[in-house]
Enzyme design. Structure first.
Site: not given
Length: 202
Positions: A180-181, A126, A106, A160
């Protein structure tokens, strides 16, 4: 093969039998399937990983285990992804046992440390705003550019990611991206992953 996309799992988002979803993803041949099931005990994770590894082997798909180094060793699997604090706890000998070793980063400092600890790739994020991190703004493409230029190992953006922004991810120096989603919920995994290979025309 969609060689620049890593599919990250999350059973909670899956709308069908989880192993059926794994099979659909494995058939689509992403760069890897990262089995990231954080709400399981180590014993539960090992049992699930056995099934997932069998499916991935059947379809020639690459699987990366997550978080549990002992589980990977028990399963004689040499691909592992760890949070950076967990990576720090492994000895050099333990780290060297993995042919593929990744870490979640990160910051630029995280990325440099992960590389110094023997990682063969990292994830950085992210990057964009995402429902998975509601209320936390994405770190953006400049962050990704700084991370990518600070290390010599592959960097995979996370957060995203969609076909429409993959080109900007790569322009910032990333090797590829994690999803992922969408990997857990898309109607047609093979078609969706294929969409990342097509040039985006607005």
């Amino acid at each position: 093969m969609c060689s620049d996309i890593i599919c990250v799992t999350n059973r909670a988002l899956c709308r069908e039998d989880f192993l059926t979803r794994i099979e659909r993803l494995a058939k689509a041949h992403p760069a890897a399937i990262l089995l990231r099931e954080k709400n399981l005990t180590e014993t539960e994770y090992i049992e699930l990983a056995r099934d997932v590894l069998c499916i991935c082997k059947e379809y020639g798909a690459r699987c990366i285990l997550h978080n549990y180094a002992n589980a990977a060793r028990e399963l004689h699997h040499t691909a592992l992804h760890l949070p950076l604090p967990a990576l720090r706890t492994l000895s050099a000998t333990e780290r060297d046992a993995f042919q593929t070793l990744g870490a979640s980063c990160h910051s630029v400092a995280d990325a440099k440390e992960a590389e110094s600890l023997g990682c063969t790739y990292i994830t950085a994020g992210h990057i964009f705003n995402t429902d998975c991190k509601k209320g936390l703004p994405g770190r953006g493409l400049e962050f990704l550019r700084e991370v990518s230029s600070s290390v010599s190992i592959p960097v995979y953006a996370i957060g995203g990611i969609c076909p429409e922004n993959l080109a900007s991810i790569k322009a910032a120096g990333a090797t590829g991206a994690c999803i992922m989603s969408s990997a857990m919920t898309c109607e047609d995994a093979e078609a969706y992953l294929a969409s990342f290979r097509q040039p985006f025309i607005p």
